[in-house]
Design an enzyme around this catalytic site. Structure first.
Site, PDB file in Angstrom:
ATOM      1  N   ASP A   1       0.849  -1.206   0.000  1.00  0.00           N
ATOM      2  CA  ASP A   1       0.000   0.000   0.000  1.00  0.00           C
ATOM      3  C   ASP A   1       0.874   1.241   0.000  1.00  0.00           C
ATOM      4  O   ASP A   1       0.537   2.257   0.626  1.00  0.00           O
ATOM      5  CB  ASP A   1      -0.920  -0.022   1.223  1.00  0.00           C
ATOM      6  CG  ASP A   1      -2.024   1.022   1.128  1.00  0.00           C
ATOM      7  OD1 ASP A   1      -2.540   1.456   2.185  1.00  0.00           O
ATOM      8  OD2 ASP A   1      -2.362   1.438  -0.001  1.00  0.00           O
TER       9      ASP A   1
ATOM     10  N   LYS B   1       2.867   3.010  -5.922  1.00  0.00           N
ATOM     11  CA  LYS B   1       2.429   1.941  -6.841  1.00  0.00           C
ATOM     12  C   LYS B   1       3.553   1.454  -7.743  1.00  0.00           C
ATOM     13  O   LYS B   1       3.565   0.316  -8.154  1.00  0.00           O
ATOM     14  CB  LYS B   1       1.248   2.419  -7.676  1.00  0.00           C
ATOM     15  CG  LYS B   1       0.172   3.138  -6.880  1.00  0.00           C
ATOM     16  CD  LYS B   1      -0.305   2.324  -5.705  1.00  0.00           C
ATOM     17  CE  LYS B   1      -0.855   3.164  -4.568  1.00  0.00           C
ATOM     18  NZ  LYS B   1      -0.745   2.445  -3.267  1.00  0.00           N
TER      19      LYS B   1
ATOM     20  N   ASP C   1      -3.239  -2.873  -2.473  1.00  0.00           N
ATOM     21  CA  ASP C   1      -4.308  -1.876  -2.537  1.00  0.00           C
ATOM     22  C   ASP C   1      -4.176  -1.057  -3.831  1.00  0.00           C
ATOM     23  O   ASP C   1      -3.136  -1.062  -4.487  1.00  0.00           O
ATOM     24  CB  ASP C   1      -4.207  -0.938  -1.321  1.00  0.00           C
ATOM     25  CG  ASP C   1      -5.420  -0.005  -1.220  1.00  0.00           C
ATOM     26  OD1 ASP C   1      -5.283   1.089  -0.634  1.00  0.00           O
ATOM     27  OD2 ASP C   1      -6.485  -0.354  -1.760  1.00  0.00           O
ATOM     28  N   ASN C   2      -5.243  -0.380  -4.215  1.00  0.00           N
ATOM     29  CA  ASN C   2      -5.232   0.611  -5.303  1.00  0.00           C
ATOM     30  C   ASN C   2      -4.921   0.065  -6.683  1.00  0.00           C
ATOM     31  O   ASN C   2      -4.267   0.731  -7.496  1.00  0.00           O
ATOM     32  CB  ASN C   2      -4.244   1.749  -4.983  1.00  0.00           C
ATOM     33  CG  ASN C   2      -4.472   2.324  -3.623  1.00  0.00           C
ATOM     34  OD1 ASN C   2      -3.612   2.236  -2.752  1.00  0.00           O
ATOM     35  ND2 ASN C   2      -5.660   2.898  -3.417  1.00  0.00           N
TER      36      ASN C   2
ATOM     37  N   GLU D   1     -11.165   4.607  -0.973  1.00  0.00           N
ATOM     38  CA  GLU D   1     -11.547   4.966   0.403  1.00  0.00           C
ATOM     39  C   GLU D   1     -12.341   6.275   0.436  1.00  0.00           C
ATOM     40  O   GLU D   1     -12.000   7.251  -0.201  1.00  0.00           O
ATOM     41  CB  GLU D   1     -10.308   5.099   1.307  1.00  0.00           C
ATOM     42  CG  GLU D   1      -9.174   5.944   0.782  1.00  0.00           C
ATOM     43  CD  GLU D   1      -8.167   5.134   0.019  1.00  0.00           C
ATOM     44  OE1 GLU D   1      -8.508   4.055  -0.516  1.00  0.00           O
ATOM     45  OE2 GLU D   1      -7.009   5.561  -0.078  1.00  0.00           O
TER      46      GLU D   1
END
Ligand SMILES: Oc1cc(-c2ccc(F)cc2)cc2nccnc12
Ligand SMILES: [Mg+2]
Length: 221
Positions: free
Chosen positions: A141, A144, A169-170, A199
């Site tokens: 997280d 990236k 995540d993401n 989120e």
């Protein structure tokens, strides 16, 4: 000097959360970030996916890349069994300091070790300096662009075992296309996508789970 958003999140937790109660810290951060100031915590919707994967992994040693304010470290650590631990890497010193205080308020300082620095510098130290044998669970997280290179680095350092579970995540927003290309084309990993939302927003996002050599682990039992 004006306080940072992260300092304001800490103020809210310090004033509103119940000391020693991780759930109340989680709820306080989610309330503050959905009502006052958006912040890049994994949040409650994706956090529920994180919880389920942590329970599936039931890790003895877990690693998080990207601590931020400690929200996901608290979500992970509150589910860990006695004598198990979470190592979390954060390169931003202010974030690391805020996270330390928020994790302390949640009463989870014994289970969580914050390692300040860049993931590419700390990962190669995990075995010798932090006495890690292999990692049962890794939550990606952070930046990236580092998801794929850090996954490769974890492999090169012999930190992943048969059945190690990665969760990223993401995957959609901001997106991690290089990681998805790498992990889904790597025969050593079995990948699962969990559609969700960014989120505190109605924007699409997703998390990706990747289990290393699942078949081999399954055959053992
Ligand atoms: O969950 C996240 C969301 C975002 C992010 C930033 C700006 C936007 F507009 C939307 C989303 C950045 C993140 N960086 C590191 C780890 N997690 C992140
Ligand atoms: Mg994130």
């Amino acid at each position: 000097m004006d306080q940072s958003k992260e300092q304001r999140i800490l103020n809210s937790v310090s004033y509103n959360a119940v000391k020693g109660d991780p759930e109340s810290v989680i709820n306080c951060i989610d309330k503050y970030c959905s009502q006052y100031e958006w912040a890049m915590n994994v949040g409650d919707e994706k956090g529920t996916i994180l919880d389920k994967v942590v329970e599936e992994a039931d890790p003895s040693v877990a690693l998080e890349l990207g601590t931020y304010c400690g929200y996901s470290a608290i979500r992970i650590a509150r589910l860990l069994k006695p004598n198990t631990r979470l190592l979390t890497i954060e390169f931003n010193p202010e974030f690391a300091s805020i996270a330390k205080e928020i994790i302390e308020i949640a009463g989870l300082s014994e289970k969580v070790t914050i390692l300040e620095g860049h993931s590419e510098d700390i990962i190669p130290q995990l075995k010798k300096k932090y006495e890690v044998e292999t990692l049962d669970f890794v939550f990606l997280d952070h930046w990236k662009e580092r998801y794929a290179p850090d996954t490769i680095l974890l492999e090169e350092c012999g930190l992943l075992r048969k059945g190690s579970i990665l969760l990223a995540d993401n995957i959609i927003y901001p997106g991690a296309p290089e990681f998805i290309k790498y992990i889904r084309s790597n025969k050593r990993f079995e990948c699962t996508s969990y559609p969700s939302h960014l989120e505190y927003m109605k924007v699409e996002d997703a998390m990706e789970k990747a289990v290393k050599d699942p078949g081999a682990a399954a055959m053992l039992f």
